[in-house]
Scaffold this active site. Structure first.
Site, PDB file in Angstrom:
ATOM      1  N   ASP A   1       0.850  -1.387  -0.019  1.00  0.00           N
ATOM      2  CA  ASP A   1      -0.114  -0.124  -0.076  1.00  0.00           C
ATOM      3  C   ASP A   1       0.784   1.087   0.193  1.00  0.00           C
ATOM      4  O   ASP A   1       1.945   1.121   0.661  1.00  0.00           O
ATOM      5  CB  ASP A   1      -0.898   0.228   1.226  1.00  0.00           C
ATOM      6  CG  ASP A   1      -2.104  -0.933   1.132  1.00  0.00           C
ATOM      7  OD1 ASP A   1      -2.149  -1.602   0.152  1.00  0.00           O
ATOM      8  OD2 ASP A   1      -3.018  -0.952   1.992  1.00  0.00           O
TER       9      ASP A   1
ATOM     10  N   ASP B   1      -6.868  -5.544   7.886  1.00  0.00           N
ATOM     11  CA  ASP B   1      -5.634  -5.134   7.459  1.00  0.00           C
ATOM     12  C   ASP B   1      -4.744  -5.536   8.533  1.00  0.00           C
ATOM     13  O   ASP B   1      -5.190  -4.904   9.712  1.00  0.00           O
ATOM     14  CB  ASP B   1      -5.688  -3.789   7.066  1.00  0.00           C
ATOM     15  CG  ASP B   1      -5.796  -3.713   5.235  1.00  0.00           C
ATOM     16  OD1 ASP B   1      -6.132  -5.091   4.689  1.00  0.00           O
ATOM     17  OD2 ASP B   1      -5.959  -2.730   4.770  1.00  0.00           O
TER      18      ASP B   1
END
Length: 164
Positions: A97, A126
């Site tokens: 990310d 996450d």
């Protein structure tokens, strides 16, 4: 988002995917291009969003409210999938990310678990390493001050997540 391992965005917004992997990829791609309406449509009304170690967010509206600042000028989100696996309605992602705040680029490894029911995400969980996030912050700030040190997007799915 250059590269062949970025999530796929739906080309026909009238078609909502039902395959769990396609739902997750479309969701991540919508976030990456700042299409929060499309992202919202892929979330269940009662979605649970968990970033391990941070407060749990419950509900579609609250989840999108948390994410919407990524669409402001000077802020950006990118995502690079290194691996995706599905077992029924559960989708696991191994990814890098990227959060961009003006000249500061933070990129870090994330593993995600998504539960998909009836074409909508009901759980988004996450996990990331806080030390890796700190390292990405230091490198991002250094790269903003000294451009040759700026992190670059991973060039292939074989690049170790977060280490480029």
């Amino acid at each position: 988002m250059p590269g062949s391992f970025t999530p796929r965005l739906l080309h026909d917004a009238a078609l909502r995917p039902t395959d769990p992997v396609a739902v997750v990829e479309a969701f991540l791609a919508a976030l990456a291009v700042g299409d929060f309406d499309a992202a919202r449509d892929l979330l269940d009304e009662r979605v649970t969003y968990v970033n391990v170690g941070l407060p749990t967010i419950r509900g579609r509206r609250r989840t999108i409210d948390v994410l919407r600042p990524l669409g402001r000028p000077g802020l950006r989100f990118e995502v690079y999938l290194h691996g995706v696996a599905a077992n029924g309605s559960t989708v696991l992602t191994d990814r890098t990310d990227v959060l961009v705040f003006g000249p500061v680029r933070l990129q870090f490894w994330v593993t995600g678990r998504f539960e998909v029911r009836d074409g909508r995400i009901t759980l988004w969980r996450d996990s990331f390493d806080y030390l890796d996030l700190l390292r990405s912050f230091v490198r991002g700030v250094a790269g903003a001050l000294i451009p040759p040190l700026r992190p670059r997007a991973p060039g292939s799915p074989d690049v170790q997540p977060g280490r480029h």
